[in-house]
Design an enzyme around this catalytic site. Structure first.
Site, PDB file in Angstrom:
ATOM      1  CG  ASP A 190       5.318   1.232  -4.906  1.00  0.00           C
ATOM      2  OD1 ASP A 190       4.364   1.295  -4.109  1.00  0.00           O
ATOM      3  OD2 ASP A 190       5.693   0.175  -5.427  1.00  0.00           O
ATOM      4  CG  ASP A 216       0.250   0.635  -1.635  1.00  0.00           C
ATOM      5  OD1 ASP A 216      -0.787   0.919  -1.021  1.00  0.00           O
ATOM      6  OD2 ASP A 216       0.434  -0.479  -2.152  1.00  0.00           O
ATOM      7  NE  ARG A 252      -2.496  -1.375  -0.771  1.00  0.00           N
ATOM      8  CZ  ARG A 252      -2.557  -2.266  -1.743  1.00  0.00           C
ATOM      9  NH1 ARG A 252      -3.544  -3.128  -1.782  1.00  0.00           N
ATOM     10  NH2 ARG A 252      -1.635  -2.292  -2.687  1.00  0.00           N
ATOM     11  CD1 TRP A 276       3.596  -4.354   1.789  1.00  0.00           C
ATOM     12  CD2 TRP A 276       5.083  -2.818   2.425  1.00  0.00           C
ATOM     13  NE1 TRP A 276       4.747  -4.569   1.070  1.00  0.00           N
ATOM     14  CE2 TRP A 276       5.679  -3.641   1.446  1.00  0.00           C
ATOM     15  CE3 TRP A 276       5.823  -1.782   2.971  1.00  0.00           C
ATOM     16  CZ2 TRP A 276       6.982  -3.449   1.017  1.00  0.00           C
ATOM     17  CZ3 TRP A 276       7.108  -1.593   2.526  1.00  0.00           C
ATOM     18  CH2 TRP A 276       7.681  -2.425   1.561  1.00  0.00           C
TER      19      TRP A 276
END
Length: 191
Positions: free
Chosen positions: A22, A43, A111, A113
């Protein structure tokens, strides 16, 4: 998190964002990142802004043991939201400490979310660290039919779309569709 951005029409030029999971939270509204360096693991470019990354260097790092890397996790929750992540003319290559990791760390373009996750890679260099499937699922078959993932005219060792995922929401697009994800059209960059 290195940065959370909620500012409309915000622009970052020649900045560096370094983190792991993040790293860069493109939370909302319209954003542009140009010629920036972005480092992370899981991510690490995520959020629900209408965001364009242009001419940036994206560096997946060595994650914790047993973890894989995902570059993006876009969070569009409604089909008619004008949000998404556009990655244009960027270089996706390995960070130095991941390069020494004998190639066992799997790295994916992104990917999903949220239910209508939308991410486009276009005219970018995709190095050998990208898994040939390109994209990773979040959980089972969740949202594989409602997401919008696309690639256009990428180059590099992992730019071939021959072995990409076969999800209903994945597309190889042409210039007619790709132009919708440029700075001018996607985030009203001309104004």
């Amino acid at each position: 998190m290195a940065l959370r951005n909620d500012a409309d029409l915000s622009t970052f030029y020649k900045c560096s964002f370094e983190g792991y999971q993040d790293t860069l939270y493109t939370h909302s509204l319209r954003q542009l990142y140009r010629e920036c360096d972005i480092y992370g693991t899981m991510d690490f470019m995520f959020g629900n802004a209408a965001v364009v990354f242009q001419n940036c260097n994206v560096y997946p790092r060595l994650p914790i043991l047993g973890q894989f890397n995902t570059i993006t996790a876009q969070g569009r929750t409604y089909i008619n939201q004008n949000t998404g992540t556009s990655i244009q003319n960027c270089t996706i290559t390995v960070a130095p400490h991941l390069a020494t990791n004998n190639g066992t760390t799997q790295t994916y373009l992104g990917r999903l979310w949220k239910l209508y996750s939308r991410t486009v890679y276009m005219q970018s260099f995709l190095d050998s660290l990208i898994n040939p499937a390109g994209w990773a699922a979040w959980s089972g078959t969740f949202a594989l039919d409602t997401l919008y993932y696309a690639e256009y005219n990428n180059r590099g060792l992992r730019s071939s779309t021959a072995n990409r995922v076969t999800w209903l929401g994945y597309h190889v697009i042409n210039v007619t569709y790709a132009v919708n994800f440029t700075v001018s059209n996607f985030i009203s960059g001309d104004s």
